[in-house]
Design a protein around this motif. Structure first.
Motif, mmCIF file in Angstrom:
data_model
loop_
_atom_site.group_PDB
_atom_site.id
_atom_site.type_symbol
_atom_site.label_atom_id
_atom_site.label_comp_id
_atom_site.label_asym_id
_atom_site.label_seq_id
_atom_site.Cartn_x
_atom_site.Cartn_y
_atom_site.Cartn_z
ATOM 1 N N ILE A 12 0.847 -1.209 0.000
ATOM 2 C CA ILE A 12 0.000 0.000 0.000
ATOM 3 C C ILE A 12 0.880 1.256 0.000
ATOM 4 N N LEU A 15 2.292 1.843 -3.358
ATOM 5 C CA LEU A 15 1.317 2.442 -4.277
ATOM 6 C C LEU A 15 1.179 3.938 -3.992
ATOM 7 N N LEU A 16 1.102 4.261 -2.685
ATOM 8 C CA LEU A 16 1.014 5.689 -2.331
ATOM 9 C C LEU A 16 2.294 6.425 -2.754
ATOM 10 N N TYR B 223 6.357 -0.779 6.833
ATOM 11 C CA TYR B 223 5.477 0.220 6.189
ATOM 12 C C TYR B 223 5.224 1.445 7.062
ATOM 13 N N SER B 518 5.769 3.006 -8.514
ATOM 14 C CA SER B 518 5.117 2.030 -7.630
ATOM 15 C C SER B 518 5.584 0.619 -7.933
#
Lengths: 45, 533
Positions: A12, A15-16, B223, B518
């Motif tokens: 995620i 992607l951001l 993350y 990405s």
């Protein structure tokens, strides 16, 4: 890294960390349609 | 005197000389404030990026990455880049169309209100003075590190440099020296990059090396990043912090005077849009490379002082000449932002805050220059007083303006309901809400102002509420209605089919680059980190 909990967090954030620019690009393309229509009308005259 | 110091001094002298030569072409306030509105895409891109990336970008933010917040930085930087493209499409091009000298003047004319112009001018000056302080601190620290000179002398040298060419040449000089500086730091980073990556074990093995490095900061590749660096205790809080500051920077690059204000100088709106989109591509890619360089240094030495890490890398890991160009680049990044900030302060006070009828353009130019000199001195004194870390002060300044202006900026273009009273109250309450909550939270008096109650959002919420309440019961004046309607008529010169086609090509490139980034991050970082490949 053994035993680490599976996570989609990194995907995620990837992607951001890139595709956000693409999303704004798509929005910009839509916004440019107004100019294109006005341009077509102006140069049709 | 070492080779690094000599090259930095030569580059600084070159900026001053160019600024002084360009300054000779200044004929009136339009030249001095908005470069005669005739700048091409390349110069607008150069100025956008040079103003955005200051010593904070090279030292403060890379230090944060080095300290374990690489992921947070990467996401925030993409928001920052996206804001450049979004901002020019939905705000910057209309600002360009309004043909004012400053952004506060735009607000004043749009709402036919001198009070709004003055309030926007005051907010601009307060916010940008803080930012100027962060930048002068960064350039001073860098110069001191390289030359071994006393820090105060270094502040003085950097002050003398950016004040001299801004004072004389205004926007005309700043936009050209900005572009020169942008080229220097781009080139410097590009040529130093292989040496830094090589020292950290190579770009190909970077992630694996960091995963196996016991000295790597906690959470570096997860993350959520290093929780401590975001002031959070859990992953959710750290991600929220990232998204919140991403939104802040998205807004900053979209509407702040030192970013959106650059579009006022563009030759046409199509040029402004292309510059915003190109700026977004360059910012996203450049920051990604810069932060990968910063974390590769962890594999060389994990015990460096974070804000000095990249400087240390350029100085010690690249050959002397290559390192000097890179270091001259960091210095250039700081000086270019300082010059832009100083010019905006001078213009805002003269044009928007002072209620003074100038005899002629000459007197107005003289006043702007004197104000710049005064604020240059003020920033110097505050820097000597050592009022805070580079990233902390820079982020405070950017948050302030984004929180205060965001609602009024976008609604000035897109709302038919907002009135002058609504706009004034929106801006004022946004400002007060931000400052008060930041103060209460900073001093530890109230602890609830984080995540979506962050002072930034408190400012935005109050701005929205008071824009609605303030506009109730008040009709827009005919002047406001006419101004709004005129702003939405695209001038014929902007409708040439070939020009629109060219702009769309730039946008398509941005879309492709975003997707490619990405894919790169998933294959390079997310997949190996999770053991998928």
């Amino acid at each position: 890294m053994k035993g680490r909990r599976f996570t989609m967090g990194e995907v995620i954030m990837s992607l951001l960390g890139g595709a956000l620019v693409s999303v704004v690009g798509v929005i910009a393309l839509f916004a440019m349609r107004k100019d294109e229509r006005a341009s077509a009308n102006t140069y049709k005259k | 005197m070492n080779v690094q110091t000599i090259i930095i001094i030569l580059s600084v002298v070159a900026y001053v000389v160019v600024g002084l030569v360009v300054g000779r072409r200044i004929k009136n306030t339009e030249d001095y404030y908005v470069s005669g509105r005739r700048m091409p895409t390349f110069l607008i891109v150069g100025s956008l990026i040079a103003s955005l990336i200051s010593t904070n970008g090279f030292m403060g933010e890379t230090g944060w990455s080095y300290g374990g917040n690489f992921v947070n930085e990467m996401v925030i930087n993409t928001f920052t880049a996206a804001g450049l493209a979004f901002g020019v499409i939905f705000f910057g091009r209309y600002l360009r169309r309004a043909e004012t000298l400053t952004m506060p003047e735009y607000f004043g004319r749009r709402f036919n209100s001198r009070s709004i112009q003055r309030l926007a001018g005051i907010i601009t000056v307060l916010s940008i003075t803080c930012y100027l302080l962060a930048v002068i601190t960064g350039t001073g620290v860098l110069l001191s590190e390289l030359t071994g000179l006393d820090l105060i002398w270094c502040y003085l040298i950097s002050f003398a440099c950016f004040v001299s060419f801004t004072f004389y040449s205004g926007s005309n000089g700043v936009i050209i020296t900005d572009t020169m500086m942008f080229l220097v730091f781009f080139a410097g980073t590009a040529i130093a990059m292989p040496y830094l990556f090589e020292s950290g074990g190579g770009l190909g093995g970077l992630i694996e090396n960091l995963m196996n490095n016991p000295d790597a900061p906690e959470g570096l590749l997860a993350y959520h990043g290093n929780l401590a660096g975001t002031g959070s205790t859990d992953a959710f809080g750290a991600v929220m912090y990232t998204v919140i500051y991403g939104l802040v920077w998205f807004t900053v690059t979209g509407i702040s005077p030192w970013q959106a204000g650059r579009h006022m100088m563009a030759k046409t709106e199509q040029v402004a849009i292309r510059a915003g989109v190109l700026g977004a591509i360059a910012t996203a890619v450049f920051f990604l490379i810069l932060h990968l360089m910063a974390i590769s240094l962890i594999n060389v030495d994990a015990g460096l002082q974070p804000e000095r890490a990249l400087v240390w890398g350029f100085y010690n890991l690249a050959p002397a000449f290559v390192g000097s160009i890179a270091l001259a680049g960091i210095m250039a990044a700081g000086l270019s932002s300082a010059a832009t900030f100083l010019s905006i302060i001078g213009f805002s006070i003269t044009n928007d805050i002072l209620d003074f009828k100038f005899k002629d353009d000459k007197q107005k130019l003289f006043t702007s220059r004197m104000i710049m000199l005064g604020f240059g001195v003020l920033a110097f004194v505050l820097a000597v007083a050592n009022l805070g870390g580079i990233r902390v002060v820079a982020w405070l300044a950017s948050t302030l303006i984004a929180s205060t202006w965001c609602v009024v900026a976008f609604s000035s273009v897109w709302s038919k309901k907002i009135t002058s009273r609504g706009a004034f109250l929106s801006m004022l309450t946004g400002f007060v809400g931000f400052v008060v909550t930041k103060f209460l939270y900073g001093l530890g008096i109230v602890s609830i102002f984080y995540n979506f109650l962050d002072p930034f959002f408190i400012g935005i919420y109050l701005s929205i509420v008071f824009a609605i309440i303030g506009s109730r019961g008040q009709q827009r004046t005919q002047l406001e209605i006419d101004y709004f309607d005129k702003m939405h008529i695209t001038p014929e010169i902007e409708l040439i089919p070939e020009e629109i086609k060219k702009t769309k090509l730039y946008i398509w490139i941005a879309i492709i680059v975003g997707v490619a980034m990405s894919v790169f991050l998933i294959l390079y970082w997310a997949a190996p980190y999770n053991g998928w490949i």
